[in-house]
Design an enzyme around this catalytic site. Structure first.
Site, PDB file in Angstrom:
ATOM      1  N   TYR A 103       0.867  -1.178   0.000  1.00 20.15           N
ATOM      2  CA  TYR A 103       0.000   0.000   0.000  1.00 20.15           C
ATOM      3  C   TYR A 103       0.905   1.230   0.000  1.00 20.15           C
ATOM      4  O   TYR A 103       1.845   1.310   0.802  1.00 20.15           O
ATOM      5  CB  TYR A 103      -0.890   0.023   1.249  1.00 20.15           C
ATOM      6  CG  TYR A 103      -1.694   1.302   1.363  1.00 20.15           C
ATOM      7  CD1 TYR A 103      -3.009   1.364   0.919  1.00 20.15           C
ATOM      8  CD2 TYR A 103      -1.109   2.469   1.872  1.00 20.15           C
ATOM      9  CE1 TYR A 103      -3.726   2.545   0.990  1.00 20.15           C
ATOM     10  CE2 TYR A 103      -1.823   3.663   1.940  1.00 20.15           C
ATOM     11  CZ  TYR A 103      -3.131   3.682   1.496  1.00 20.15           C
ATOM     12  OH  TYR A 103      -3.823   4.864   1.555  1.00 20.15           O
ATOM     13  N   GLU A 191      -3.296   7.571  -4.157  1.00 19.63           N
ATOM     14  CA  GLU A 191      -3.118   6.269  -3.494  1.00 19.63           C
ATOM     15  C   GLU A 191      -2.953   5.151  -4.510  1.00 19.63           C
ATOM     16  O   GLU A 191      -3.669   5.124  -5.513  1.00 19.63           O
ATOM     17  CB  GLU A 191      -4.359   5.990  -2.627  1.00 19.63           C
ATOM     18  CG  GLU A 191      -4.346   4.634  -1.949  1.00 19.63           C
ATOM     19  CD  GLU A 191      -5.692   4.304  -1.307  1.00 19.63           C
ATOM     20  OE1 GLU A 191      -5.953   4.783  -0.190  1.00 19.63           O
ATOM     21  OE2 GLU A 191      -6.485   3.561  -1.915  1.00 19.63           O
TER      22      GLU A 191
END
Ligand code: GDP
Ligand code: MN
Length: 384
Positions: A103, A191
């Site tokens: 992530y 993101e």
């Protein structure tokens, strides 16, 4: 403005962040031909383009080994709802054999007034769970804008999460490009989840979530076109053409509110709601309450289904009340709809404005203050 994955992918690619070859489709015509012409190799991933997280868990991410499989998934997803959101586009990308899912994001940290990097080696669909139960596995690093992202930043992120430094160059490449994208496009969030390490050792962005500061959109022409094409709320779009912000509030609400400032709008909505009435739509007129603008605002508000009364609350020192009242007059004359319009206005030429209002046929009410205007609505509650 939050943008869909395919648009985020496009943005990432302009900054050189590696992604998989892909294709966006919005219909089923000649799907096999389109996939072939785009040069995509099977297997592929078929991804519903909707503004929700957790598409994987909701069935919006599907895998296909051949054209027939891809077509079947597209048929099932396109023009159908996923968790209440209509799927208008599907992104088809080549499938990666994944070794690891990381992530990585850069977001605006409002508290510390700087960009914040978030990294976890335990990325993928369970990232929220990881953040909740093993927060120590989610690394957060503020960035000093005058210094930017250093290689030492990337080295720290990998080594503190037990990742081999073989990935350092590739990872640093992605992080510094993501940071550039974040800064140059005035993002609130950039993101990548998952940032995948493929079986053959490449680092590839497999999903993108980007939120851009609305106030910066004018500097990003491609994004404005995208927004207008995506916008499926016609009244929001029409209002924007006049420089208004149209906000749908409650479906079936019978009161429409227009004001020059979001704070005043909110207090109007609060007061109306507190009296047990329902606001269907609100309009922030921004600056410059001219007669034409008031007329347009009323016209657009009245296009909202179910509206039975309008409350206009204009408060401004230099705003001319005769202009505001003139706008109401134009709206009534040209609108062909007769319904209560309550006007609370404060500013230059208030008396003249009041006189104009008094001369308009129909249920047009001048209210001295906000409470009086809500009271006037309340007196008409039986029709609302
Ligand atoms: P999200 O659920 O909306 O975040 O959608 P993602 O695009 O992140 O996909 C969800 C999950 O699907 C990922 O975490 C991966 O596990 C899986 N996935 C997505 N793309 C690929 C791919 O190319 N190969 C493989 N093996 N899995 C993928
Ligand atoms: Mn994802």
């Amino acid at each position: 403005m939050k943008i869909l994955e395919y648009k985020a992918k496009e943005l990432f690619e302009t900054y050189g962040i590696p992604g998989m070859p892909g294709l966006v489709v919005d219909n089923l015509d000649d799907l096999e031909g389109k996939i072939a012409r785009a040069g995509l190799q099977y297997p592929v991933v078929v991804k519903a383009q909707v503004q929700i997280g957790g598409r994987g868990k909701a069935g919006g991410i599907q895998f296909a080994d051949d054209a027939a499989g891809a077509a079947a998934h597209c048929t099932r997803l396109l023009k159908n709802e996923l968790r209440g959101y209509m799927v208008n586009q599907v992104l088809i990308v080549e499938k990666v054999d994944i070794r690891k899912e990381w992530y990585l994001s850069v977001m605006l940290d409002r508290e510390n007034k700087c960009p914040l990097i978030i990294f976890s080696a335990a990325g993928g669909m369970e990232i929220e769970e990881v953040a909740r139960t093993r927060p120590q596995e989610v690394k957060k690093l503020p960035v000093t804008p005058s210094i930017g992202v250093q290689k030492s930043t990337s080295r720290y992120l990998l080594s503190s999460t037990g990742q081999p430094l073989d990935y350092l160059d590739a990872f640093h490449g992605v992080l510094s490009k993501l940071y550039d994208a974040f800064m140059h496009s005035n993002c609130l969030l950039c993101e990548i989840n998952p940032l995948a390490v493929s079986e053959d050792g490449r680092i590839i962005a497999l999903d993108g979530k980007v939120d851009i500061d609305d106030s910066a959109l004018y500097r990003l022409p491609g994004m404005i076109e995208y927004r207008d094409a995506q916008q499926d709320e016609p009244l929001v779009k029409e209002a924007r053409l006049h420089g208004f912000l149209y906000i749908p509030i409650e479906q079936g609400g019978s009161v429409a509110v227009a004001s020059n400032g979001s704070g005043m709008l909110m207090s109007c909505i609060d007061l109306i709601t507190r009296e047990g009435m329902h606001v269907g739509a609100a309009m922030d007129l921004g600056g410059g309450a001219t007669a034409e603008r008031i007329q347009e605002a009323i016209r657009i508000l009245l296009l909202t289904p179910g509206i039975k009364a309008v409350l206009i609350n204009i408060f401004g020192g230099i705003t001319r009340c005769d202009e505001v009242a003139g706008g109401v007059k134009l709206a009534v004359e040209n609108g062909g709809k007769s319904l209560p319009i309550i006007v609370r206005m404060e500013g230059t030429n208030k008396k003249a404005g009041q006189e104009i209002l008094a001369g308009i046929p129909g249920d047009i009410i001048f209210a001295e203050d906000l409470r009086a205007s809500v009271q006037a609505l309340l007196e008409r509650k039986d029709i609302l």
